[in-house]
Design a protein around this motif. Structure first.
Motif, PDB file in Angstrom:
ATOM      1  N   PRO A 197     -22.590 -45.005  14.163  1.00 40.42           N
ATOM      2  CA  PRO A 197     -23.654 -44.646  13.210  1.00 40.42           C
ATOM      3  C   PRO A 197     -23.568 -45.425  11.905  1.00 40.42           C
ATOM      4  CG  PRO A 197     -22.065 -42.859  13.430  1.00 40.42           C
ATOM      5  CD  PRO A 197     -21.754 -43.850  14.497  1.00 40.42           C
ATOM      6  N   ALA A 198     -22.356 -45.811  11.482  1.00 40.37           N
ATOM      7  CA  ALA A 198     -22.225 -46.629  10.273  1.00 40.37           C
ATOM      8  C   ALA A 198     -22.919 -47.973  10.467  1.00 40.37           C
ATOM      9  CB  ALA A 198     -20.752 -46.831   9.936  1.00 40.37           C
ATOM     10  N   LEU A 199     -22.764 -48.566  11.648  1.00 44.05           N
ATOM     11  CA  LEU A 199     -23.411 -49.843  11.945  1.00 44.05           C
ATOM     12  C   LEU A 199     -24.926 -49.683  12.024  1.00 44.05           C
ATOM     13  CD1 LEU A 199     -23.065 -52.809  12.593  1.00 44.05           C
ATOM     14  CD2 LEU A 199     -22.685 -52.203  14.990  1.00 44.05           C
ATOM     15  N   LEU A 200     -25.375 -48.556  12.588  1.00 44.22           N
ATOM     16  CA  LEU A 200     -26.816 -48.299  12.659  1.00 44.22           C
ATOM     17  C   LEU A 200     -27.414 -48.192  11.264  1.00 44.22           C
ATOM     18  CD1 LEU A 200     -29.454 -47.532  14.100  1.00 44.22           C
ATOM     19  CD2 LEU A 200     -28.638 -45.156  14.155  1.00 44.22           C
ATOM     20  N   LEU A 201     -26.755 -47.440  10.394  1.00 44.23           N
ATOM     21  CA  LEU A 201     -27.268 -47.287   9.035  1.00 44.23           C
ATOM     22  C   LEU A 201     -27.247 -48.626   8.295  1.00 44.23           C
ATOM     23  CD1 LEU A 201     -28.364 -45.584   6.775  1.00 44.23           C
ATOM     24  CD2 LEU A 201     -26.026 -44.874   6.219  1.00 44.23           C
ATOM     25  N   PHE A 202     -26.196 -49.394   8.465  1.00 43.68           N
ATOM     26  CA  PHE A 202     -26.130 -50.716   7.835  1.00 43.68           C
ATOM     27  C   PHE A 202     -27.283 -51.601   8.301  1.00 43.68           C
ATOM     28  CE2 PHE A 202     -24.689 -55.154   8.634  1.00 43.68           C
ATOM     29  CZ  PHE A 202     -24.757 -55.601   7.324  1.00 43.68           C
ATOM     30  N   ALA A 203     -27.573 -51.577   9.599  1.00 46.41           N
ATOM     31  CA  ALA A 203     -28.650 -52.411  10.134  1.00 46.41           C
ATOM     32  C   ALA A 203     -29.998 -52.010   9.550  1.00 46.41           C
ATOM     33  CB  ALA A 203     -28.682 -52.312  11.655  1.00 46.41           C
ATOM     34  N   LEU A 204     -30.244 -50.709   9.464  1.00 42.67           N
ATOM     35  CA  LEU A 204     -31.514 -50.231   8.925  1.00 42.67           C
ATOM     36  C   LEU A 204     -31.649 -50.564   7.441  1.00 42.67           C
ATOM     37  CD1 LEU A 204     -31.735 -46.745  10.674  1.00 42.67           C
ATOM     38  CD2 LEU A 204     -33.046 -48.797  11.225  1.00 42.67           C
ATOM     39  N   LEU A 205     -30.565 -50.431   6.709  1.00 45.45           N
ATOM     40  CA  LEU A 205     -30.592 -50.740   5.281  1.00 45.45           C
ATOM     41  C   LEU A 205     -30.749 -52.236   5.042  1.00 45.45           C
ATOM     42  CD1 LEU A 205     -27.658 -48.445   4.058  1.00 45.45           C
ATOM     43  CD2 LEU A 205     -30.084 -48.081   3.612  1.00 45.45           C
ATOM     44  N   ALA A 206     -29.987 -53.026   5.768  1.00 45.89           N
ATOM     45  CA  ALA A 206     -29.980 -54.475   5.539  1.00 45.89           C
ATOM     46  C   ALA A 206     -31.302 -55.125   5.913  1.00 45.89           C
ATOM     47  CB  ALA A 206     -28.837 -55.116   6.324  1.00 45.89           C
ATOM     48  N   CYS A 207     -31.945 -54.639   6.971  1.00 45.07           N
ATOM     49  CA  CYS A 207     -33.178 -55.265   7.466  1.00 45.07           C
ATOM     50  C   CYS A 207     -34.438 -54.548   7.006  1.00 45.07           C
ATOM     51  CB  CYS A 207     -33.146 -55.339   8.997  1.00 45.07           C
ATOM     52  SG  CYS A 207     -31.802 -56.346   9.652  1.00 45.07           S
ATOM     53  N   ASN A 208     -34.323 -53.713   6.002  1.00 44.89           N
ATOM     54  CA  ASN A 208     -35.471 -52.948   5.511  1.00 44.89           C
ATOM     55  C   ASN A 208     -36.555 -53.903   5.000  1.00 44.89           C
ATOM     56  OD1 ASN A 208     -37.267 -51.272   4.128  1.00 44.89           O
ATOM     57  ND2 ASN A 208     -35.664 -49.880   3.499  1.00 44.89           N
ATOM     58  N   PRO A 209     -37.714 -53.950   5.645  1.00 48.65           N
ATOM     59  CA  PRO A 209     -38.747 -54.912   5.239  1.00 48.65           C
ATOM     60  C   PRO A 209     -39.409 -54.565   3.916  1.00 48.65           C
ATOM     61  CG  PRO A 209     -39.599 -53.456   6.941  1.00 48.65           C
ATOM     62  CD  PRO A 209     -38.137 -53.128   6.800  1.00 48.65           C
ATOM     63  N   PHE A 210     -39.192 -53.346   3.416  1.00 49.52           N
ATOM     64  CA  PHE A 210     -39.771 -52.955   2.130  1.00 49.52           C
ATOM     65  C   PHE A 210     -38.876 -53.357   0.956  1.00 49.52           C
ATOM     66  CE2 PHE A 210     -40.984 -49.517   5.213  1.00 49.52           C
ATOM     67  CZ  PHE A 210     -42.232 -50.045   5.498  1.00 49.52           C
TER      68      PHE A 210
END
Length: 452
Positions: A113-126
């Motif tokens: 889940p840490a990697l999932l959250l990092f991916a969502l945060l890092a690639c946030n298009p907004f």
């Protein structure tokens, strides 16, 4: 076949870099303008006379971001490289590092889940459109991410609790010294640190530490204000609050669209304020018009999360995927608020994850809303709430999966109806944009904006 985590991280970094690069190239295909240009000019003044040198916007701008640009300019001269790409690299590194820290501290000991959250945060298009532009938002958001990571870590007992509290205080001060709108972090840090105490002595020590550390970044601003304006305050001496509140009543939203031969100011006039132009005098308007005021704040909340345009400076006034941006951003708002409700309600969920005390995410969101929503809201003002809501959504999802709870159709119907209502409200706010309907009423709104 299991994919090694290192390859996933590399893929996330490359995807984030690709998205950020597209926006960087789009921004720099045009001359630097407005606030983005003003910060470079202040940086040039600092380069010649130091951070205490006076400049045209000293009463409105804080010192830390122009000082950061000054260092970029000096490095650019040393390396014989362009300042803009160096700033892009620096802000991209700050973005990635802060996202990685936040993901790791929310899910300590749980790499998936840490990697999932990092991916969502890092690639946030907004968020990524602000990495390549010389505005305060990207750097301030990185400070917020580190603050949140430090705060959730410092709220738990542990060997390094004092270090985390000190880091949280320093990041609160840095965020405020970059963008004064983050002042609520300076107030929240000692409050959360005291609430998470194990004794009164420890609580008082944590409060003192949390109050002192912000002045590492705010101290120079106090000195600047004292030197130039004879006022020892950590915030800019120019008071925009009254004007911002009035603009925030007459407009649901605001943006900048520097299209040649057209007014760059992109207003979203508030139809609920129609007929009250002579009565708009600040917060008193909300008390005299409670129904209009509640409706205005509700529409502004939805509009603040409706990323109908992604770049800070809107060049394309009719982007082809505008409907998709709206669905994704409103979906994030709903998912985050749902996660916030679950986190606040279920003690075990708060105990199993690391987002601080159960009430902390709700308090942070409320503090942001209290500072932001009464003002003339721009989409970039919403950026600090995106990582908080993403973290809450992932925490709630992981918690539901761990407990193997099956959600009933009835429990899913409420958020589904809420999503439809929010999308319709966001569409209503979007249709108020002067791009679509430049009526005489809108001209009156612009005149009010100019005279305050």
């Amino acid at each position: 076949m299991r994919i090694h985590a290192g390859w996933i991280v590399a893929a996330v970094v490359l995807l984030a870099l690709a998205i950020a690069s597209v926006f960087y190239l789009e921004v720099h295909a045009h001359p630097v303008c407005h606030d983005a240009r003003a910060y470079w000019r202040i940086a040039g003044v600092y380069g010649e006379g130091g951070i205490f040198a006076g400049h045209h916007a000293a009463n409105m701008r804080t010192w830390l971001y122009p000082a950061m640009l000054m260092l970029v300019l000096q490095l650019s001269a040393t390396l014989a490289l362009g300042a803009a790409p160096l700033l892009f690299v620096l802000q991209f590194i700050l973005h990635l590092g802060s996202c990685a820290l936040l993901g790791a501290r929310v899910f300590v000991g749980r790499p998936a889940p840490a990697l999932l959250l990092f991916a969502l945060l890092a690639c946030n298009p907004f968020v990524l459109p602000y990495v390549g532009v010389s505005l305060t938002d990207g750097a301030a958001l990185a400070c917020f991410n580190v603050w949140l990571a430090a705060m959730v870590s410092g709220a738990r007992p542990g060997r390094y609790r004092w270090a985390w509290i000190a880091l949280a205080g320093a990041m609160a001060g840095a965020a405020c010294a970059i963008r004064p709108a983050y002042v609520y972090l300076v107030l929240l840090t000692p409050l959360v640190a005291f609430a998470a105490r194990r004794g009164w002595r420890e609580g008082l020590g944590a409060v003192v530490l949390a109050l002192l550390m912000p002045f590492l970044a705010l101290g120079p601003q106090v000195a600047i204000n004292q030197l130039h304006f004879d006022r020892a305050t950590p915030l800019p001496v120019g008071d925009l609050r009254a004007g911002q509140i009035i603009w925030g009543i007459t407009n649901l939203k605001y943006g900048t669209s520097p299209v040649p031969e057209d007014d760059p100011r992109m207003f979203y006039p508030n139809p609920l304020a129609t007929g009250t132009a002579g009565d708009v005098d600040g917060l008193g308007w909300y008390l005299r018009h409670p129904a209009r005021g509640a409706g205005t704040l509700a529409l502004k909340l939805v509009g603040a999360f409706d990323f109908d345009f992604l770049p800070a400076y809107v060049r394309d006034r009719d982007p082809p995927l505008q409907w998709l941006f709206r669905l994704l951003s409103i979906g994030l708002l709903l998912a985050g608020l749902s996660g916030m409700w679950l986190y606040l309600r279920w003690t075990r969920l708060a105990q199993a994850t690391r987002l601080g005390p159960r009430w902390m995410p709700a308090l942070v969101f409320t503090a942001w809303a209290a500072v932001t929503l009464p003002s003339a809201v721009e989409l970039r003002f919403t950026l600090p709430m995106l990582p908080l809501l993403l973290a809450l959504a992932v925490v709630a999802g992981v918690g539901l999966r761990d407990r193997q709870w099956n959600l009933s159709r009835r429990s899913l119907a409420v958020p589904a109806l809420a999503f439809v209502a929010m999308v319709l409200a966001a569409g209503f706010v979007g249709r108020q944009n002067v791009i679509f309907d430049p009526t005489p009423a809108d001209a009156a709104t612009i005149a009010l904006f100019e005279c305050k």
